[in-house]
Each structure stands twice: as structure tokens, then as C-alpha cells.
Motif scaffolding. Structure first.
Motif, mmCIF file in Angstrom:
data_model
loop_
_atom_site.group_PDB
_atom_site.id
_atom_site.type_symbol
_atom_site.label_atom_id
_atom_site.label_comp_id
_atom_site.label_asym_id
_atom_site.label_seq_id
_atom_site.Cartn_x
_atom_site.Cartn_y
_atom_site.Cartn_z
ATOM 1 N N LEU A 1 -14.687 -15.742 -1.492
ATOM 2 C CA LEU A 1 -14.203 -14.494 -2.096
ATOM 3 C C LEU A 1 -14.354 -13.311 -1.147
ATOM 4 C CD1 LEU A 1 -15.536 -14.891 -5.746
ATOM 5 C CD2 LEU A 1 -13.166 -15.059 -4.962
ATOM 6 N N ARG A 2 -15.414 -13.305 -0.336
ATOM 7 C CA ARG A 2 -15.598 -12.209 0.612
ATOM 8 C C ARG A 2 -14.448 -12.130 1.611
ATOM 9 N NH1 ARG A 2 -21.148 -13.647 0.666
ATOM 10 N NH2 ARG A 2 -20.792 -14.850 2.575
ATOM 11 N N LYS A 3 -13.854 -13.264 1.920
ATOM 12 C CA LYS A 3 -12.800 -13.310 2.929
ATOM 13 C C LYS A 3 -11.403 -13.189 2.339
ATOM 14 C CE LYS A 3 -15.631 -16.282 5.902
ATOM 15 N NZ LYS A 3 -15.744 -17.620 6.531
ATOM 16 N N GLN A 4 -11.307 -12.985 1.025
ATOM 17 C CA GLN A 4 -10.005 -12.954 0.360
ATOM 18 C C GLN A 4 -9.826 -11.649 -0.418
ATOM 19 O OE1 GLN A 4 -7.650 -15.279 0.683
ATOM 20 N NE2 GLN A 4 -8.917 -16.568 1.995
ATOM 21 N N PRO A 5 -9.463 -10.554 0.248
ATOM 22 C CA PRO A 5 -9.319 -9.273 -0.466
ATOM 23 C C PRO A 5 -8.229 -9.296 -1.526
ATOM 24 C CG PRO A 5 -8.463 -9.113 1.778
ATOM 25 C CD PRO A 5 -9.188 -10.423 1.690
ATOM 26 N N VAL A 6 -7.160 -10.061 -1.294
ATOM 27 C CA VAL A 6 -6.096 -10.100 -2.286
ATOM 28 C C VAL A 6 -6.555 -10.827 -3.541
ATOM 29 C CG1 VAL A 6 -5.067 -12.215 -1.351
ATOM 30 C CG2 VAL A 6 -3.658 -10.626 -2.661
ATOM 31 N N VAL A 7 -7.371 -11.866 -3.381
ATOM 32 C CA VAL A 7 -7.925 -12.577 -4.542
ATOM 33 C C VAL A 7 -8.855 -11.658 -5.318
ATOM 34 C CG1 VAL A 7 -9.373 -14.515 -5.277
ATOM 35 C CG2 VAL A 7 -7.678 -14.843 -3.478
ATOM 36 N N ARG A 8 -9.665 -10.881 -4.594
ATOM 37 C CA ARG A 8 -10.573 -9.948 -5.259
ATOM 38 C C ARG A 8 -9.799 -8.888 -6.030
ATOM 39 N NH1 ARG A 8 -13.128 -9.814 -0.211
ATOM 40 N NH2 ARG A 8 -12.583 -7.619 0.046
ATOM 41 N N ALA A 9 -8.730 -8.356 -5.442
ATOM 42 C CA ALA A 9 -7.957 -7.311 -6.115
ATOM 43 C C ALA A 9 -7.258 -7.853 -7.359
ATOM 44 C CB ALA A 9 -6.929 -6.718 -5.145
ATOM 45 N N LEU A 10 -6.630 -9.011 -7.231
ATOM 46 C CA LEU A 10 -5.986 -9.632 -8.398
ATOM 47 C C LEU A 10 -7.004 -9.970 -9.474
ATOM 48 C CD1 LEU A 10 -3.457 -12.013 -6.612
ATOM 49 C CD2 LEU A 10 -2.850 -10.126 -8.128
ATOM 50 N N GLY A 11 -8.128 -10.539 -9.045
ATOM 51 C CA GLY A 11 -9.168 -10.916 -10.004
ATOM 52 C C GLY A 11 -9.765 -9.720 -10.710
ATOM 53 N N ALA B 1 -3.687 -4.486 -5.002
ATOM 54 C CA ALA B 1 -3.250 -5.875 -4.863
ATOM 55 C C ALA B 1 -1.807 -5.942 -4.372
ATOM 56 C CB ALA B 1 -3.385 -6.601 -6.200
ATOM 57 N N ARG B 2 -0.992 -5.016 -4.826
ATOM 58 C CA ARG B 2 0.416 -4.982 -4.401
ATOM 59 C C ARG B 2 0.543 -4.619 -2.933
ATOM 60 N NH1 ARG B 2 4.365 -0.784 -4.442
ATOM 61 N NH2 ARG B 2 6.499 -1.596 -4.686
#
Length: 453
Positions: free
Chosen positions: A253-263, A431-432
Motif C-alpha cells: 500500500l505504501r508503494k501504491q498512491p492510486v490504490v490509497r486514494a481510491l481506497g 485519485a483522478r
């Protein structure tokens, strides 16, 4: 932002999956019972105590397990067959709900019985929804994630729609005991449907694309465990494996900013939907003066909008999805400011249709995007992380909404909800704007490096 490759939704392909048909039926039945339970118990508490704070305690107790259960639940979801886990959670919750229904039927129901039941069902739900969301990823072709998520959401909201249409009438005739009895039975029907999703044991680890799951120390310990000769070593090794899985999940999760924003956006929207029930029952009682039947119409309106939103979201072109995702969050923020000024039932139902539409559109876009980005063996931990964040926000909102609505009025309560959705709008905008990086196989990366050498 291109969160996923664009594919035409092929309903024939989706419904051709026998397992998915059973999964859809399980979600429909489960939410029919849960929708009746949530609305019926909320109304019972408000009518018995005339306190929005007491209603907020129901939401808080239901939500509280979500702070702790997902830490272990995410690891379990990524380790054992998600179908069996879902069946077990349904059976346990069904037994406790039926037990509470018997207490209510015998005339000995007290408030703490409902709170205890809510704690148990909330504990199961804290793991259940992350489990079934991850299970969808296994029973549907990757090209149809958007359509599958839309179909699941339609099943969920259809169940809530029918529950909302009937809950007021059933409550007036059968009382809280009848509501709980029906809900208890739906858990057993849902568990049977999940059991029929597929055959045999399927470990989520079979989808793993990484050549090594644990650190060398943990894997060496795991090899020693298989002999089973030293239970103490086995217990220590299991703890190390669980810790390694948690650490691996946080690292992803630390390496996935788009996943964090969507989540984050998805978690805030989920928290807003649940905590809004506190002010919704007060709206039906204090402003609309429509009773349990009016509450049922409001719940049915929300579900109707969600079904429409799910259908439309499944057909959206890729270029519009994230733009409308942001617009949906904005609509929720603006709409909740206006809701308490709508003092007639038909208008309030229209507002609920709007909210359900926006929530469904946002939910389908977020879930399908996450499924396209997150690898199978990280999905359980990702869904659990979203659930934990949603729980934290929901607890804060439940405490605040109950107190604000009782002390400062419903207008202030709805303004607080609008502020929450304004935060979701900010996160959706981020996220967008974030670039999407498709998930890569570590083995492929290593192979490419070797070739370049």
C-alpha cells in the motif's frame, strides 16, 4: 487517469458463470435480511428511547469490530478459501440473530440484547465484506470486473430495495421479533449459495505471481512447522508468517498512491452511508412524521437510485468514469446540505434516490478499479485496510452525528455529513489526477533485468 483497460460489459459472459449466479443470489438474500435488520432495529431503538444518541450507539457497536478484526482478517482472507470463510461467517451470525429473535418473541427483549447481537454481527461483517469482495475477483473474468461489480451492487441494492419496501409493514405487523427471524433465516440461505459458488478447496495463494512469499527466516521456520513435532515452534512460526503477511501488505500500500486514494474515497463513502442512518431515522420521525413505513420508503428510494447507478456505471466509457466519480462525491456533499430543508416524504425519497445513485456509481468505479490494479493475493489485505479506515471514520461520525443531531438539530447533523463527503470529493479528485501504474509480476521484472544484463 486510466485505472483499468476499457472492456465492453458482456452480461452474457458474466451470467454464464455458474458460481457468479450463486454469488449474486447470496448477496441479494443477505442484504434483504440485513436491510430489514438495520432499519427495524434502528426504528425500535428510536421509538423505545427517543434518543438519536442511543441509535448512534447501535451504529458504533456494529462498527467497532472493524478496528481490530481486519488486521487478522485480511491475512486469513489471503490464506484460506474465501468461499469457506464466507459460509462460516454467515452460519455463525445467523445463529445469533435467530437467538435474539427468540428472546424478542418471548417478550424479554432488552436494549442490551440488541447491542450484543449487533456486536456479533458487526464482528462477522468486519471480515465478511472484505472476503466476498475478494471472492468476486476469483469467480469472474478480469475483463468483466466493472460489470461484475455493478451486478453485485445491483443484487445488494435490490435486496435492500425489497427490504425497504416491506420493513415498515412487517414491523407494524410482526414487530422486531419478525424482522430478526427473517434476517436470521437469510444468513442460512446466503451460506448455502456461497457454498455452491464452486467445488473443492481453492487457496488464494494459487494466484500468487511472486516466487517467494516469506522472508528466508520465516520460510525456514515454516518448513520446520510442517513436521508438527514442536508445537511451540509451530505457534511461533505462524505468528511470524502472519506478521510477514501484514508487513508485506502495508509495504504494498505504501508503494501504491492510486490504490490509497481510491481506497480512501471508497472508505469515506461507505462510512457516510452507514452513519447517515442515525439522522435518517430522526428525519423520518421528527421532520417527515412518516413512521416506520416512511423510513421504509426512504430506504427503498436509496436502493432504487443505487440500482440505477450500478446499471449506468457498468456502461460508462473509460474517459468519463473518474470524472463522474468526482461528480458523484460532489453530489453527495451538496445533497446532504439540502436534505433537511425537504419537509415532505416524496421529496425526501427523491433525495435518497440521488444519494443511492451517486454512491453506487462511485462504488462500482472504485471497486472495479481496485480489482484491476491489486493482485489477487493482496486483495484481502487491501480490502481490509479500506475496511479499517472506513471503521475509523464511521466511528467518529457516529459519535459526532448522534451528539450533534440531539444537541444542535438535524440541520447541523446533515451539514456534518456534507463536510465528510467534501473530504471524499478531495480524495476522489486526487485519485483522478494520479497516474496509473499497472501491476507487474516480480518474476517478470527480474527476468527483464537478467535479459538486459
Amino acid at each position: 487517469m486510466a485505472t483499468a483497460a476499457t472492456h465492453r460489459v458482456d452480461w452474457t459472459l458474466i451470467w454464464a458463470q455458474r458460481g457468479f449466479r450463486y454469488f449474486f443470489l447470496a448477496m441479494f438474500v443477505s442484504l434483504f435480511g440485513s436491510g430489514m435488520n438495520f432499519a427495524g432495529v434502528s426504528w425500535y431503538i428510536l421509538s423505545a428511547t427517543h434518543s438519536t444518541v442511543k441509535v448512534s450507539w447501535q451504529v458504533i457497536i456494529m462498527t467497532l469490530p472493524g478496528l481490530f478484526i481486519p488486521f487478522l482478517g485480511g491475512v486469513l482472507i489471503d490464506r484460506i478459501d474465501r468461499r469457506y470463510l464466507g459460509v462460516l461467517l454467515d452460519l455463525v451470525r445467523g445463529c445469533f440473530v435467530l437467538g435474539t429473535a427468540y428472546i424478542a418473541w418471548s417478550g424479554h427483549l432488552q436494549l442490551w440484547h440488541l447491542y450484543a447481537m449487533t456486536l456479533i454481527t458487526g464482528t462477522g461483517s468486519a471480515m465478511y465484506w472484505a472476503t466476498v469482495n475478494a471472492l468476486v475477483q476469483e469467480v469472474i473474468p478480469p475483463s468483466q470486473f466493472t460489470g461484475a461489480n455493478a451486478a453485485v451492487l445491483i443484487g445488494v441494492q435490490s435486496g435492500m430495495l425489497i427490504a425497504g419496501a416491506f420493513v415498515g409493514f412487517i414491523y407494524d405487523r410482526a414487530g422486531i421479533a419478525g424482522i430478526l427471524f427473517i434476517d436470521g433465516l437469510t444468513y442460512f440461505v446466503s451460506s448455502y449459495c456461497l457454498f455452491k459458488v464452486r467445488r473443492g478447496y481453492v487457496s488464494p495463494r494459487r494466484f500468487q505471481k511472486y516466487p517467494r512469499e516469506f522472508s528466508e527466516a520465516t520460510e525456514a521456520t515454516a518448513e520446520a512447522l510442517e513436521s508438527g513435532e514442536i508445537p511451540e515452534i509451530a505457534e511461533a512460526g505462524l505468528s511470524l508468517a502472519v506478521y510477514a503477511d501484514l508487513k508485506e501488505g502495508f509495504g504494498y500500500l505504501r508503494k501504491q498512491p492510486v490504490v490509497r486514494a481510491l481506497g480512501t474515497t471508497h472508505a469515506v463513502m461507505m462510512a457516510g452511508v452507514i452513519s447517515a442512518n442515525i439522522v435518517l431515522v430522526a428525519l423520518a420521525n421528527d421532520i417527515l412524521h412518516s413512521g416506520a413505513r416512511g423510513l421504509g420508503f426512504l430506504e427503498a428510494g436509496w436502493a432504487t437510485g443505487a440500482i440505477i447507478g450500478g446499471l449506468i456505471a457498468s456502461q460508462l466509457p473509460q474517459t468519463l468514469r473518474m470524472t463522474l466519480y468526482v461528480a458523484a462525491c460532489t453530489g453527495l456533499a451538496v445533497g446532504h446540505v439540502a436534505t433537511p430543508f425537504v419537509a415532505f416524504l416524496a421529496g425526501a425519497v427523491v433525495m435518497q434516490i440521488l444519494f443511492g445513485f451517486c454512491r453506487a456509481l462511485g462504488g462500482v468505479v472504485a471497486q472495479s478499479s481496485l480489482m484491476s490494479i491489486v493482485p489477487h493475493h493482496f486483495m484481502g489485505r487491501t480490502q481490509s485496510a479500506v475496511a479499517i479506515l472506513s471503521t475509523v471514520v464511521q466511528l467518529l461520525m457516529s459519535f459526532s452525528l448522534g451528539w450533534v443531531a440531539q444537541r444542535a438539530g438535524l440541520f447541523a447533523g446533515y451539514a456534518l455529513l456534507a463536510l465528510l463527503y467534501a473530504g471524499a470529493t478531495f480524495s476522489a479528485t486526487r485519485a483522478r489526477q494520479l497516474p496509473h501504474r499497472p501491476r507487474l509480476c516480480l518474476r517478470c521484472l527480474r527476468g527483464g533485468r537478467s535479459a538486459s544484463r
